[in-house]
Design a protein around this motif. Structure first.
Motif, PDB file in Angstrom:
ATOM      1  N   ALA B  10       0.840  -1.203   0.000  1.00  0.00           N
ATOM      2  CA  ALA B  10       0.000   0.000   0.000  1.00  0.00           C
ATOM      3  C   ALA B  10       0.874   1.251   0.000  1.00  0.00           C
ATOM      4  O   ALA B  10       1.824   1.350   0.776  1.00  0.00           O
ATOM      5  CB  ALA B  10      -0.911   0.002   1.230  1.00  0.00           C
ATOM      6  N   GLU B  13      -2.651   4.846   0.726  1.00  0.00           N
ATOM      7  CA  GLU B  13      -3.989   4.265   0.579  1.00  0.00           C
ATOM      8  C   GLU B  13      -4.844   4.473   1.822  1.00  0.00           C
ATOM      9  O   GLU B  13      -5.714   3.658   2.132  1.00  0.00           O
ATOM     10  CB  GLU B  13      -3.888   2.765   0.249  1.00  0.00           C
ATOM     11  CG  GLU B  13      -3.161   2.442  -1.051  1.00  0.00           C
ATOM     12  CD  GLU B  13      -3.916   2.886  -2.303  1.00  0.00           C
ATOM     13  OE1 GLU B  13      -5.019   3.471  -2.163  1.00  0.00           O
ATOM     14  OE2 GLU B  13      -3.392   2.661  -3.411  1.00  0.00           O
ATOM     15  N   ALA B  16      -8.629   4.017   1.515  1.00  0.00           N
ATOM     16  CA  ALA B  16      -9.224   2.710   1.162  1.00  0.00           C
ATOM     17  C   ALA B  16      -8.811   1.563   2.082  1.00  0.00           C
ATOM     18  O   ALA B  16      -9.517   0.565   2.173  1.00  0.00           O
ATOM     19  CB  ALA B  16      -8.859   2.353  -0.277  1.00  0.00           C
ATOM     20  N   SER B  43       4.474   5.601   2.699  1.00  0.00           N
ATOM     21  CA  SER B  43       3.375   6.548   2.497  1.00  0.00           C
ATOM     22  C   SER B  43       3.602   7.815   3.303  1.00  0.00           C
ATOM     23  O   SER B  43       4.232   7.774   4.362  1.00  0.00           O
ATOM     24  CB  SER B  43       2.044   5.934   2.946  1.00  0.00           C
ATOM     25  OG  SER B  43       1.776   4.741   2.261  1.00  0.00           O
ATOM     26  N   THR B  47      -1.680   5.728   6.266  1.00  0.00           N
ATOM     27  CA  THR B  47      -1.886   4.322   5.900  1.00  0.00           C
ATOM     28  C   THR B  47      -1.466   3.385   7.026  1.00  0.00           C
ATOM     29  O   THR B  47      -2.210   2.465   7.406  1.00  0.00           O
ATOM     30  CB  THR B  47      -1.099   3.988   4.616  1.00  0.00           C
ATOM     31  OG1 THR B  47      -1.582   4.798   3.552  1.00  0.00           O
ATOM     32  CG2 THR B  47      -1.231   2.530   4.244  1.00  0.00           C
ATOM     33  N   ASP B  90      -4.164  -5.678  -4.074  1.00  0.00           N
ATOM     34  CA  ASP B  90      -3.830  -4.255  -4.099  1.00  0.00           C
ATOM     35  C   ASP B  90      -4.448  -3.538  -2.894  1.00  0.00           C
ATOM     36  O   ASP B  90      -5.534  -3.901  -2.432  1.00  0.00           O
ATOM     37  CB  ASP B  90      -4.341  -3.601  -5.392  1.00  0.00           C
ATOM     38  CG  ASP B  90      -3.554  -4.065  -6.605  1.00  0.00           C
ATOM     39  OD1 ASP B  90      -3.912  -3.667  -7.724  1.00  0.00           O
ATOM     40  OD2 ASP B  90      -2.587  -4.832  -6.426  1.00  0.00           O
ATOM     41  N   ASP B  92      -5.694  -0.615  -2.772  1.00  0.00           N
ATOM     42  CA  ASP B  92      -6.701   0.413  -3.082  1.00  0.00           C
ATOM     43  C   ASP B  92      -8.123  -0.136  -3.114  1.00  0.00           C
ATOM     44  O   ASP B  92      -9.041   0.560  -3.506  1.00  0.00           O
ATOM     45  CB  ASP B  92      -6.367   1.080  -4.424  1.00  0.00           C
ATOM     46  CG  ASP B  92      -6.308   0.082  -5.576  1.00  0.00           C
ATOM     47  OD1 ASP B  92      -5.972   0.493  -6.699  1.00  0.00           O
ATOM     48  OD2 ASP B  92      -6.572  -1.113  -5.346  1.00  0.00           O
ATOM     49  N   GLN B  94      -9.304  -2.439  -5.023  1.00  0.00           N
ATOM     50  CA  GLN B  94      -9.725  -2.785  -6.382  1.00  0.00           C
ATOM     51  C   GLN B  94     -10.169  -4.244  -6.468  1.00  0.00           C
ATOM     52  O   GLN B  94     -10.988  -4.598  -7.319  1.00  0.00           O
ATOM     53  CB  GLN B  94      -8.521  -2.543  -7.302  1.00  0.00           C
ATOM     54  CG  GLN B  94      -8.765  -2.668  -8.772  1.00  0.00           C
ATOM     55  CD  GLN B  94      -7.448  -2.751  -9.550  1.00  0.00           C
ATOM     56  OE1 GLN B  94      -7.288  -3.611 -10.378  1.00  0.00           O
ATOM     57  NE2 GLN B  94      -6.513  -1.864  -9.276  1.00  0.00           N
ATOM     58  N   HIS B 203     -11.982   6.666  -6.369  1.00  0.00           N
ATOM     59  CA  HIS B 203     -10.639   6.529  -5.780  1.00  0.00           C
ATOM     60  C   HIS B 203      -9.701   5.818  -6.742  1.00  0.00           C
ATOM     61  O   HIS B 203      -8.511   6.137  -6.813  1.00  0.00           O
ATOM     62  CB  HIS B 203     -10.746   5.771  -4.459  1.00  0.00           C
ATOM     63  CG  HIS B 203      -9.409   5.500  -3.848  1.00  0.00           C
ATOM     64  ND1 HIS B 203      -8.618   6.479  -3.301  1.00  0.00           N
ATOM     65  CD2 HIS B 203      -8.699   4.365  -3.741  1.00  0.00           C
ATOM     66  CE1 HIS B 203      -7.489   5.954  -2.859  1.00  0.00           C
ATOM     67  NE2 HIS B 203      -7.505   4.677  -3.110  1.00  0.00           N
ATOM     68  N   HIS B 204     -10.233   4.849  -7.514  1.00  0.00           N
ATOM     69  CA  HIS B 204      -9.369   4.063  -8.372  1.00  0.00           C
ATOM     70  C   HIS B 204      -9.100   4.737  -9.703  1.00  0.00           C
ATOM     71  O   HIS B 204      -8.310   4.250 -10.482  1.00  0.00           O
ATOM     72  CB  HIS B 204      -9.998   2.682  -8.640  1.00  0.00           C
ATOM     73  CG  HIS B 204     -10.297   1.959  -7.380  1.00  0.00           C
ATOM     74  ND1 HIS B 204     -11.520   1.387  -7.129  1.00  0.00           N
ATOM     75  CD2 HIS B 204      -9.553   1.747  -6.287  1.00  0.00           C
ATOM     76  CE1 HIS B 204     -11.500   0.853  -5.924  1.00  0.00           C
ATOM     77  NE2 HIS B 204     -10.334   1.050  -5.395  1.00  0.00           N
TER      78      HIS B 204
END
Lengths: 120, 227
Positions: B10, B13, B16, B43, B47, B90, B92, B94, B203-204
């Motif tokens: 990450a 992120e 998410a 990050s 996160t 992932d 995020d 997804q 977000h994606h």
């Protein structure tokens, strides 16, 4: 001897003098070895002479290659040398990046947070 | 006792990661222990803190090293705790946690060492430029490795403990997706492909830099020629 320096020569000279002063400063701060200091000072001084007295290139060419050869051979050799330097720099940066990644990963694994540990 | 480690690289992120971790299943058929492991790849948002509060294991890189490095850190952390199966997904959100069971099923039944998620059965939801980019990279992966994987760039994959030990991974960035395909062939690992859902929302929609694709192709060629 009269020196007629064009603006382009002036800019080139200024850059080389800056590089020369950096080399001297690094040597005084012991960031540069004596061998590398001598090497780079030779390069910068030769560049200053060639910039101030461009006719010396023909004297050097005639001495090294003979009067009937073109200056292309010298330019080609210099290009190869520069490419070699760029390649060396590329290898060094790759090695430094790899070491940085290894150390950063080790640090992350050493300080892994597991539920129940103190929150950061 | 079978342990499943869910490795989640990450980078920034925070919006998410909390929801993703909460949505992970608490029970999976054939698995006794589930360990979510978040690898915070340097990050500069919250996160790490959000992942810690969501009861995940968290490794934090001091600087951004790339998804390849983050994945390898996750593999090392999972192996240190004797995970039998490792899933990467992932950070995020997804990838849908509901696909987890069908992703690991071939490994549990010993039909495969690696299971590749395939997003191309759900093309309607994928942004156009990502479809094109993924197709090109999948083609390049086939050309450089000889492996026909339908979706070579999907990060939603499952690995047996044996597969992770046998792979020799060195790529730092997104090219690790293609590198794993190459390593599957080199190490003679058995593999399967499973359709997975993709979730693309606001977000994606942050897009990848197209220049990443050029870097990935270059790294694949470099790996083929010199490694």
């Amino acid at each position: 001897m009269e020196l007629n320096i064009s603006p382009l020569q002036g800019i080139g000279l200024a850059i080389v003098v800056l590089a020369l002063t950096k080399t001297v400063a690094d040597y005084h701060r012991k960031r540069e070895s004596r061998v590398m200091f001598t090497f780079w000072m030779s390069i910068w001084i030769a560049t200053i002479i060639l910039t101030l007295f461009p006719e010396t290139t023909f004297i050097a060419k005639n001495y090294l290659l003979g009067p009937n050869q073109s200056i292309g051979s010298i330019i080609g050799t210099v290009m190869i040398f520069l490419l070699f330097l760029v390649y060396r720099i590329y290898l060094k940066t790759e090695r430094v990046e790899r070491l940085l990644r290894e150390h950063a990963t080790e640090l992350a694994l050493k300080n892994i947070y597991t539920p129940g540990s103190k929150l950061s | 006792m079978k342990t499943l480690a869910i490795v989640i690289p990450a980078y920034n992120e925070a919006p998410a990661i909390g929801a993703l971790l909460r949505s992970l299943p608490k029970k999976v058929t054939g698995i006794d222990i589930i360990i979510p492991i978040v690898i915070d790849d340097g990050s500069n948002d919250a996160t790490t803190q959000i992942a810690q509060k969501s009861n995940a294991w968290v490794c934090t890189h001091p600087i951004n090293l790339g998804v390849g490095c983050a994945t390898r850190t996750g593999f090392t952390a999972a192996n240190k705790h004797n995970a039998d199966i490792i899933v990467t997904m992932d950070g995020d959100g997804q990838h849908s946690p509901s696909d987890l069971e069908k992703l690991i099923e071939p490994i549990l039944t010993k039909k495969a060492d690696i299971v590749f998620g395939n997003r191309f059965t759900q093309l309607r939801t994928m942004p156009f430029q990502r479809k094109i980019g993924n197709r090109i990279l999948t083609l390049m992966t086939w050309l450089t490795t000889g492996m026909r994987i339908s979706d070579s760039q999907c990060g939603y994959r499952a690995y047996s403990h044996n597969a992770v030990k046998k792979m020799h991974l060195i790529q730092p960035g997104f090219e690790i997706c293609s590198e794993i395909v190459g390593e599957t062939k080199r190490a003679h690992l058995s593999y399967a492909q499973v359709p997975v859902k993709t979730i693309y929302d606001i977000h994606h929609k942050k897009s990848q830099n197209p220049l990443n694709a050029i870097n990935i192709i270059f790294r694949m060629i470099e790996r083929l020629l010199w490694n």
